[in-house]
Enzyme design. Structure first.
Site: not given
Length: 258
Positions: A221, A57, A166
């Site tokens: 994921h 990730d 983010y």
């Protein structure tokens, strides 16, 4: 892996108990890449030996850029788990409606203070829903990881520090130029990832000439938590296959996974 390797698994800045301010500049990719390099220099007690870097990730994004910046000067090999190559991710966001849909949740974290308010009101149920809806069932991950995430969420400013990853990804340049990676790369990919399409793993050989990809058809994921033994075996095989052409065993594995 710890039985045959010296494994170092740090938290990224702002995650879990890792220190970090709330400034976006502190989670710029280039700065975190240099964190990893400093850790490697600190823990490398065998001059001439280079570690393997493993990332998932956001940790995978750091690992991709680390390999571009330092390459075989600092690395023996690279392992990426469900984290797209930066060039592939940019291209898919531009051309693939399915990937844009899967990544649309990121826009929510661009909004100032709203994600923090939402997470702070119901931290336990919100994080539980996130894991329940994106992980494979049954999964021991849902119980163990949930407790860790909830405990981390109550750290000072944690609910700003995590979304800042983010925000920094969209608002700041990485600080590292895209370039061809000159070390062997293994990509481990959970095909049932709800956030990323399989297309992100394709057509990468211009950027990663020594690439091998292993698909986990039943995984999401969260491959490392859903198939830890298989993942460890695949990483071990990758390390030993490359190490067989040099003297000694594969020497170390440094994980930057979050």
């Amino acid at each position: 892996l710890a039985r045959g390797y010296h494994v170092i698994a740090p938290d990224l800045r702002g995650f879990n108990l890792s220190e970090c301010s709330t400034r976006l500049e502190d989670v710029q990719i280039a700065r975190v890449v240099d964190d990893v390099h400093a850790l490697m220099e600190l823990y490398n007690h065998c001059p001439g030996q280079r570690p393997t870097l493993v990332g998932h990730d956001f940790g995978g994004a750091v690992a991709w850029y680390f390999a571009m910046k330092y390459g075989k000067e600092a690395l023996e090999r690279l392992v990426i788990c469900n984290s797209p190559h930066p060039h592939a991710f940019r291209c898919e966001l531009k051309t693939n409606p399915d990937q844009r849909r899967r990544s649309s949740y990121m826009k929510y974290f661009m909004v100032p203070w709203l994600p923090e308010l939402w997470l702070s009101r119901w931290p336990e149920s919100t994080l539980a829903d996130l894991l329940d809806s994106t992980a494979r069932r049954p999964s021991p991950f849902l119980h163990v990881q949930h407790k860790i995430l909830v405990a981390a969420s109550v750290q000072p400013s944690a609910l700003t520090k995590m979304p800042n990853w983010y925000r920094a990804m969209y608002r700041l340049q990485s600080g590292i130029e895209l370039s061809v990676i000159d070390v062997p790369v293994l990509v481990l990919w959970g095909v049932r990832d709800k956030f990323m399409t399989r297309r992100l793993t394709e057509d990468l050989h211009d950027w990663v000439p020594t690439l091998r990809t292993i698909y986990y058809d039943e995984c999401t994921h969260w491959v490392a938590s859903e198939e830890p033994e298989r993942m460890a075996a695949d990483i071990d095989a990758h390390c030993r296959a490359d190490a067989s052409s040099s003297s000694g065993d594969a020497e170390a594995s440094l994980s930057s996974a979050m």
